[in-house]
Design a protein around this motif. Structure first.
Motif, PDB file in Angstrom:
ATOM      1  N   THR A 116       4.264   5.869   6.016  1.00  0.00           N
ATOM      2  CA  THR A 116       3.481   4.708   5.610  1.00  0.00           C
ATOM      3  C   THR A 116       4.357   3.468   5.653  1.00  0.00           C
ATOM      4  OG1 THR A 116       2.139   6.089   4.141  1.00  0.00           O
ATOM      5  CG2 THR A 116       2.073   3.710   3.757  1.00  0.00           C
ATOM      6  N   LEU A 117       3.763   2.369   6.091  1.00  0.00           N
ATOM      7  CA  LEU A 117       4.497   1.112   6.176  1.00  0.00           C
ATOM      8  C   LEU A 117       3.750   0.033   5.406  1.00  0.00           C
ATOM      9  CD1 LEU A 117       6.811  -0.590   7.402  1.00  0.00           C
ATOM     10  CD2 LEU A 117       5.359  -0.935   9.418  1.00  0.00           C
ATOM     11  N   LEU A 163       8.588  -7.349   9.075  1.00  0.00           N
ATOM     12  CA  LEU A 163       7.633  -6.257   9.292  1.00  0.00           C
ATOM     13  C   LEU A 163       7.603  -5.860  10.758  1.00  0.00           C
ATOM     14  CD1 LEU A 163       5.152  -4.423   8.632  1.00  0.00           C
ATOM     15  CD2 LEU A 163       3.739  -6.434   9.138  1.00  0.00           C
ATOM     16  N   HIS A 164       7.528  -6.842  11.640  1.00  0.00           N
ATOM     17  CA  HIS A 164       7.337  -6.537  13.054  1.00  0.00           C
ATOM     18  C   HIS A 164       8.578  -5.917  13.695  1.00  0.00           C
ATOM     19  CE1 HIS A 164       3.437  -8.156  12.577  1.00  0.00           C
ATOM     20  NE2 HIS A 164       3.861  -9.381  12.332  1.00  0.00           N
ATOM     21  N   GLN A 195       7.770  -2.328  13.040  1.00  0.00           N
ATOM     22  CA  GLN A 195       6.665  -1.869  13.877  1.00  0.00           C
ATOM     23  C   GLN A 195       7.102  -1.654  15.326  1.00  0.00           C
ATOM     24  OE1 GLN A 195       3.749  -4.985  12.870  1.00  0.00           O
ATOM     25  NE2 GLN A 195       2.477  -3.372  11.954  1.00  0.00           N
ATOM     26  N   TYR A 200       1.808   6.060  12.086  1.00  0.00           N
ATOM     27  CA  TYR A 200       2.034   5.723  10.688  1.00  0.00           C
ATOM     28  C   TYR A 200       0.797   5.040  10.122  1.00  0.00           C
ATOM     29  CZ  TYR A 200       2.826   1.009  12.522  1.00  0.00           C
ATOM     30  OH  TYR A 200       2.683  -0.205  13.165  1.00  0.00           O
ATOM     31  N   LYS A 201       0.719   5.039   8.807  1.00  0.00           N
ATOM     32  CA  LYS A 201      -0.353   4.337   8.110  1.00  0.00           C
ATOM     33  C   LYS A 201       0.176   2.972   7.681  1.00  0.00           C
ATOM     34  CE  LYS A 201      -3.390   4.699   4.055  1.00  0.00           C
ATOM     35  NZ  LYS A 201      -3.730   5.543   2.862  1.00  0.00           N
ATOM     36  N   TYR A 202      -0.553   1.911   8.024  1.00  0.00           N
ATOM     37  CA  TYR A 202      -0.127   0.568   7.647  1.00  0.00           C
ATOM     38  C   TYR A 202      -0.946   0.064   6.470  1.00  0.00           C
ATOM     39  CZ  TYR A 202       0.579  -4.439   7.614  1.00  0.00           C
ATOM     40  OH  TYR A 202       0.852  -5.722   7.206  1.00  0.00           O
ATOM     41  N   GLU A 234      -1.455  -3.416   4.223  1.00  0.00           N
ATOM     42  CA  GLU A 234      -1.182  -4.841   4.088  1.00  0.00           C
ATOM     43  C   GLU A 234      -0.983  -5.194   2.608  1.00  0.00           C
ATOM     44  OE1 GLU A 234      -1.070  -8.984   5.535  1.00  0.00           O
ATOM     45  OE2 GLU A 234      -0.783  -7.010   6.444  1.00  0.00           O
ATOM     46  N   PRO A 288       9.386  -5.495   4.404  1.00  0.00           N
ATOM     47  CA  PRO A 288       8.642  -4.251   4.562  1.00  0.00           C
ATOM     48  C   PRO A 288       9.275  -3.108   3.773  1.00  0.00           C
ATOM     49  CG  PRO A 288      10.103  -4.547   6.425  1.00  0.00           C
ATOM     50  CD  PRO A 288      10.268  -5.769   5.559  1.00  0.00           C
TER      51      PRO A 288
END
Length: 222
Positions: A9-10, A19-20, A23, A33-35, A37, A58
């Motif tokens: 999970t992120l 964050l990117h 990713q 993965y599960k993102y 926000e 992140p």
């Protein structure tokens, strides 16, 4: 070796270069993965649970084990999933990659953020000079298509904020006249299929950087 089926999970905020970074690393490795926000103005209980020290994104949660700090996370990803290496295999080259990634965070990220986000003209001018000096070093270090050679590597991922800021700055931070190699790199990097798929829209970038600018302004008034 970890399996892609393991729980990953992120936590992040769209538009954040940090964050990117993560990713891009996950995408290069082909990791699902599960993102989730988050909202830095109203941090979630999950963020406070997994990163109680910094309370920042992140955060990567792999099998219920949280890892914070974007470059630390990228290294963790590279160590955990061995396919498509991000860091060089040779110890000296790995050390160099870490050095330049730290240089980017210490010398470029802060100066660039101030340049783009600050309102005070004197502060902006000072930040512009600091950034220009730092970019000269990166320009000299860039010898191939990417910092890692012909494929994206650790330093390229660390420098993702440069082409992102190019998108939202009032005028270009990196010009073809002043930094020809970095200018070409920023175009190649941003248009790489993996990076292009992950990058947020210009509107999303504006929302993120505007929020960060407002946060800095509010801090300055306190």
């Amino acid at each position: 070796m970890a399996s892609c089926k393991e729980e990953t999970t992120l936590l992040g905020v769209v538009g954040s270069p940090f964050l990117h970074r993560v990713q891009i690393a996950l995408k290069l490795k082909g990791i699902e993965y599960k993102y989730l926000e988050d909202d830095l103005n109203n941090r979630s209980d999950l963020l406070l649970k997994y990163n109680p020290v910094q309370k920042m994104i992140p955060v990567l949660v792999h099998n219920e084990k949280p890892i914070s700090e974007s470059l630390v996370i990228v290294e963790y990803i590279d160590d955990t999933w061995k396919q498509n290496p991000i860091l060089p295999s040779h110890p000296y080259q790995r050390a160099l990659a870490r050095f330049w990634a730290k240089f980017i965070d210490d010398k470029c990220v802060i100066a660039a953020a101030k340049f783009v986000l600050m309102v005070d003209e004197k502060e902006k001018e000072k930040a512009s000079e600091e950034l220009s000096e730092a970019l000269k070093f990166l320009e000299n270090e860039l010898k191939d298509k990417y910092f890692a050679g012909e494929e994206i590597g650790f330093v390229d991922i660390a420098a993702v904020f440069l082409p992102m800021l190019q998108e939202v700055a009032e005028f270009q931070l990196i010009t073809s006249e002043k930094f020809p190699k970095l200018f070409t790199w920023s175009k190649d990097f941003y248009n790489h299929p993996v990076v292009k798929e992950i990058m947020p829209s210009k509107e999303q970038l504006f929302v993120y950087f505007k929020a960060r600018a407002q946060s800095l302004t509010a801090q300055g008034k306190n």
